[in-house]
Design a protein around this motif. Structure first.
Motif, PDB file in Angstrom:
ATOM      1  N   LYS A  55       0.781  -1.237  -0.040  1.00  0.00           N
ATOM      2  CA  LYS A  55       0.106  -0.156   0.030  1.00  0.00           C
ATOM      3  C   LYS A  55       0.781   1.189  -0.075  1.00  0.00           C
ATOM      4  CE  LYS A  55      -4.188  -1.467  -0.441  1.00  0.00           C
ATOM      5  NZ  LYS A  55      -4.593  -0.952  -1.664  1.00  0.00           N
ATOM      6  N   PHE A  56       1.740   1.138   0.788  1.00  0.00           N
ATOM      7  CA  PHE A  56       2.561   2.526   1.018  1.00  0.00           C
ATOM      8  C   PHE A  56       3.880   2.624   0.079  1.00  0.00           C
ATOM      9  CE2 PHE A  56       0.284   1.314   4.913  1.00  0.00           C
ATOM     10  CZ  PHE A  56      -0.735   2.401   5.090  1.00  0.00           C
ATOM     11  N   ASP A  57       4.655   1.761  -0.079  1.00  0.00           N
ATOM     12  CA  ASP A  57       5.853   1.804  -0.984  1.00  0.00           C
ATOM     13  C   ASP A  57       5.177   1.657  -2.499  1.00  0.00           C
ATOM     14  OD1 ASP A  57       7.958   1.879  -2.354  1.00  0.00           O
ATOM     15  OD2 ASP A  57       9.258   0.476  -0.855  1.00  0.00           O
ATOM     16  N   ASN A  58       4.294   0.700  -2.943  1.00  0.00           N
ATOM     17  CA  ASN A  58       3.988   0.568  -4.228  1.00  0.00           C
ATOM     18  C   ASN A  58       2.879   1.577  -4.606  1.00  0.00           C
ATOM     19  OD1 ASN A  58       5.700  -1.780  -3.614  1.00  0.00           O
ATOM     20  ND2 ASN A  58       4.386  -3.222  -4.295  1.00  0.00           N
ATOM     21  N   LEU A  59       1.765   1.886  -3.877  1.00  0.00           N
ATOM     22  CA  LEU A  59       0.648   2.426  -4.385  1.00  0.00           C
ATOM     23  C   LEU A  59       1.054   3.998  -3.949  1.00  0.00           C
ATOM     24  CD1 LEU A  59      -2.346   3.045  -5.361  1.00  0.00           C
ATOM     25  CD2 LEU A  59      -2.904   2.536  -2.981  1.00  0.00           C
ATOM     26  N   TYR A  60       1.293   4.532  -2.809  1.00  0.00           N
ATOM     27  CA  TYR A  60       1.407   5.893  -2.449  1.00  0.00           C
ATOM     28  C   TYR A  60       2.538   6.478  -2.697  1.00  0.00           C
ATOM     29  CZ  TYR A  60      -2.961   4.861   0.268  1.00  0.00           C
ATOM     30  OH  TYR A  60      -4.031   4.448   0.466  1.00  0.00           O
ATOM     31  N   CYS A  61       3.555   5.816  -2.893  1.00  0.00           N
ATOM     32  CA  CYS A  61       5.037   6.363  -3.098  1.00  0.00           C
ATOM     33  C   CYS A  61       5.104   6.302  -4.660  1.00  0.00           C
ATOM     34  CB  CYS A  61       6.213   5.254  -2.629  1.00  0.00           C
ATOM     35  SG  CYS A  61       8.035   5.948  -2.962  1.00  0.00           S
ATOM     36  N   CYS A  62       4.682   5.494  -5.162  1.00  0.00           N
ATOM     37  CA  CYS A  62       4.760   5.344  -6.756  1.00  0.00           C
ATOM     38  C   CYS A  62       3.816   6.523  -7.362  1.00  0.00           C
ATOM     39  CB  CYS A  62       4.519   3.989  -7.223  1.00  0.00           C
ATOM     40  SG  CYS A  62       5.803   2.856  -7.106  1.00  0.00           S
ATOM     41  N   ARG A  63       2.709   6.615  -6.751  1.00  0.00           N
ATOM     42  CA  ARG A  63       1.820   7.836  -7.225  1.00  0.00           C
ATOM     43  C   ARG A  63       2.522   9.123  -7.082  1.00  0.00           C
ATOM     44  NH1 ARG A  63      -3.340   8.712  -3.429  1.00  0.00           N
ATOM     45  NH2 ARG A  63      -1.849   9.658  -2.088  1.00  0.00           N
ATOM     46  N   GLU A  64       3.763   9.469  -6.470  1.00  0.00           N
ATOM     47  CA  GLU A  64       4.230  10.557  -6.301  1.00  0.00           C
ATOM     48  C   GLU A  64       5.654  10.349  -7.265  1.00  0.00           C
ATOM     49  OE1 GLU A  64       4.984  12.635  -2.657  1.00  0.00           O
ATOM     50  OE2 GLU A  64       2.958  11.862  -1.956  1.00  0.00           O
ATOM     51  N   SER A  65       6.278   9.333  -7.410  1.00  0.00           N
ATOM     52  CA  SER A  65       7.568   9.231  -7.760  1.00  0.00           C
ATOM     53  C   SER A  65       7.496   9.143  -9.340  1.00  0.00           C
ATOM     54  CB  SER A  65       8.453   7.974  -7.227  1.00  0.00           C
ATOM     55  OG  SER A  65       7.690   6.682  -7.418  1.00  0.00           O
ATOM     56  N   ILE A  66       6.260   8.616  -9.884  1.00  0.00           N
ATOM     57  CA  ILE A  66       6.343   8.565 -11.129  1.00  0.00           C
ATOM     58  C   ILE A  66       6.228  10.015 -12.131  1.00  0.00           C
ATOM     59  CG2 ILE A  66       3.696   8.743 -11.263  1.00  0.00           C
ATOM     60  CD1 ILE A  66       6.016   7.104 -13.837  1.00  0.00           C
ATOM     61  N   LEU A  67       5.534  10.861 -11.293  1.00  0.00           N
ATOM     62  CA  LEU A  67       5.635  12.382 -11.711  1.00  0.00           C
ATOM     63  C   LEU A  67       6.972  12.984 -11.769  1.00  0.00           C
ATOM     64  CD1 LEU A  67       2.089  13.665 -10.246  1.00  0.00           C
ATOM     65  CD2 LEU A  67       2.538  12.513 -12.582  1.00  0.00           C
ATOM     66  N   ASP A  68       7.516  12.624 -10.537  1.00  0.00           N
ATOM     67  CA  ASP A  68       8.979  13.149  -9.970  1.00  0.00           C
ATOM     68  C   ASP A  68       9.969  12.950 -11.150  1.00  0.00           C
ATOM     69  OD1 ASP A  68      10.936  14.553  -8.718  1.00  0.00           O
ATOM     70  OD2 ASP A  68      11.052  12.760  -7.313  1.00  0.00           O
ATOM     71  N   GLY A  69      10.006  11.459 -11.534  1.00  0.00           N
ATOM     72  CA  GLY A  69      10.979  10.959 -12.538  1.00  0.00           C
ATOM     73  C   GLY A  69      10.829  11.419 -13.969  1.00  0.00           C
ATOM     74  N   LEU A  70       9.511  11.433 -14.217  1.00  0.00           N
ATOM     75  CA  LEU A  70       9.379  11.958 -15.403  1.00  0.00           C
ATOM     76  C   LEU A  70       9.708  13.463 -15.894  1.00  0.00           C
ATOM     77  CD1 LEU A  70       5.916  10.171 -16.499  1.00  0.00           C
ATOM     78  CD2 LEU A  70       8.191   9.757 -17.604  1.00  0.00           C
ATOM     79  N   LYS A  71       9.475  14.086 -14.673  1.00  0.00           N
ATOM     80  CA  LYS A  71       9.541  15.638 -14.897  1.00  0.00           C
ATOM     81  C   LYS A  71      11.064  15.989 -14.806  1.00  0.00           C
ATOM     82  CE  LYS A  71       5.865  18.129 -15.131  1.00  0.00           C
ATOM     83  NZ  LYS A  71       5.389  18.924 -16.327  1.00  0.00           N
ATOM     84  N   ARG A  72      11.778  15.196 -13.932  1.00  0.00           N
ATOM     85  CA  ARG A  72      13.287  15.308 -13.717  1.00  0.00           C
ATOM     86  C   ARG A  72      13.907  15.026 -15.115  1.00  0.00           C
ATOM     87  NH1 ARG A  72      15.520  15.098  -8.233  1.00  0.00           N
ATOM     88  NH2 ARG A  72      13.853  15.298  -6.843  1.00  0.00           N
ATOM     89  N   THR A  73      13.619  13.955 -15.677  1.00  0.00           N
ATOM     90  CA  THR A  73      14.182  13.428 -17.023  1.00  0.00           C
ATOM     91  C   THR A  73      13.692  14.243 -18.239  1.00  0.00           C
ATOM     92  OG1 THR A  73      12.708  11.610 -17.104  1.00  0.00           O
ATOM     93  CG2 THR A  73      14.725  11.151 -15.864  1.00  0.00           C
ATOM     94  N   THR A  74      12.752  14.433 -18.351  1.00  0.00           N
ATOM     95  CA  THR A  74      12.015  14.817 -19.608  1.00  0.00           C
ATOM     96  C   THR A  74      11.532  16.133 -19.809  1.00  0.00           C
ATOM     97  OG1 THR A  74       9.682  13.852 -19.449  1.00  0.00           O
ATOM     98  CG2 THR A  74      11.624  12.518 -20.276  1.00  0.00           C
ATOM     99  N   ASP A  75      10.843  16.588 -18.464  1.00  0.00           N
ATOM    100  CA  ASP A  75      10.325  17.952 -18.397  1.00  0.00           C
ATOM    101  C   ASP A  75       8.835  18.084 -19.188  1.00  0.00           C
ATOM    102  OD1 ASP A  75      12.015  19.595 -16.637  1.00  0.00           O
ATOM    103  OD2 ASP A  75      13.242  19.609 -18.290  1.00  0.00           O
TER     104      ASP A  75
END
Length: 303
Positions: free
Chosen positions: A30-50
């Protein structure tokens, strides 16, 4: 190793010691897979590709906990999200959450971004990469680096151009470019930060699993794979509630007896699923009732 690999080793008789499957514990899922990935997917895409998310055609492969987190975040920013799934239950959840369920081959020529979240191998193949449009992005949020067939891209006719750290342009002979992130490794670990709060939950769960295996009396655990006891999952969650100044309601003796529970937990049986699908309108309620009736009919037929 992920839970799947542990169970495969156990089934083959190659597991040499007892193993605790932390990845499938509630606090990890729930917390690592669901809630953390809910934030890190946006963070990772923005940092790398804008990249701008609004209006982009995105396909998320897999609607497990990681996929659910990714889809929720992308949908909230205006992306047009479709899902690929092999599991009819997860596919039905995706449909009722408002996502189209498609086959990747059906949309491969129109998609702007593909995100894999399955834990499988060759989810995105060389043939599909060949058919993607110029400037499309491919990345992996799944459990291993096998989901995108990166090895098939390392051929003489394709040129690799390192644009920045963790970002490669794979260039086809006609000039088409596909943007590959982290060479197919996990985007959330390679291209984004992971909140310390989620790390605390996961590390606590792992530590308790090790303590349980170490302190268990001889014979309790054989050379097999076990899930973390529900009581420990609840304990990990309770330790982190103070961060939010959250106060749990306590059962009275009468209430605990009525529910058949210990006042101190565990509060849910092992078969309980913490998944939630938002179903609030009249039509959806009728649909849920029809599913329940169909299950009852099947059970009557089996018995």
């Amino acid at each position: 190793l992920g839970g799947t690999q542990l169970y495969q080793l156990s089934k083959a008789g190659k597991l040499c010691v007892p193993a605790m499957n932390v990845n499938d514990s509630v606090t990890k899922q729930k917390f690592d897979n669901l809630y953390c990935c809910r934030e890190s997917i946006l963070d990772g895409l923005k940092r790398t590709t804008d990249v701008m998310f609004g209006g982009k055609q995105m396909v998320v492969c897999g609607y497990g906990e990681v996929g659910k987190g990714c889809c929720a975040a992308l949908k909230a920013l205006g992306a047009v999200v479709s899902i690929t799934e092999i599991d009819p239950i997860c596919a039905l959840q995706a449909c009722m959450d408002g996502f189209r369920v498609v086959k990747l081959n059906e949309v491969i020529r129109q998609v702007d971004v593909i995100i894999t979240c399955t834990g499988n191998k060759n989810v995105v193949t060389r043939d599909q990469l060949d058919r993607m449009k110029n400037g499309s992005i491919v990345c992996n949020m799944g459990h291993s680096n096998t989901e995108i067939d990166v090895a098939s891209l390392r051929t003489p006719e394709l040129t690799w151009e390192r644009v920045r750290s963790q970002v490669d342009h794979v260039i086809w002979p006609d000039g088409k470019r596909v943007i590959l992130l982290a060479e197919g490794r996990l985007l959330n670990l390679s291209c984004s930060t992971v909140p310390t709060f989620v790390l605390s939950i996961t590390a606590t769960t792992q530590a308790l699993a090790l303590i349980e295996l170490y302190n268990a009396p001889e014979g309790r655990y054989k050379q097999d794979v076990y899930l973390l006891p529900k009581k420990m999952d609840e304990y990990v969650a309770s330790l982190h509630l103070t961060t939010f100044d959250a106060h749990l309601t306590e059962l009275s003796d009468e209430q605990a007896k009525y529910l058949g529970l210990n006042k101190n937990g565990p509060f849910k049986p092992n078969y309980y699923r913490y998944n939630s699908v938002i179903c609030c309108n009249y039509e959806t309620k009728i649909y849920k009732i029809s599913i329940a009736i169909a299950v009852d009919i099947l059970l009557l037929g089996i018995s």
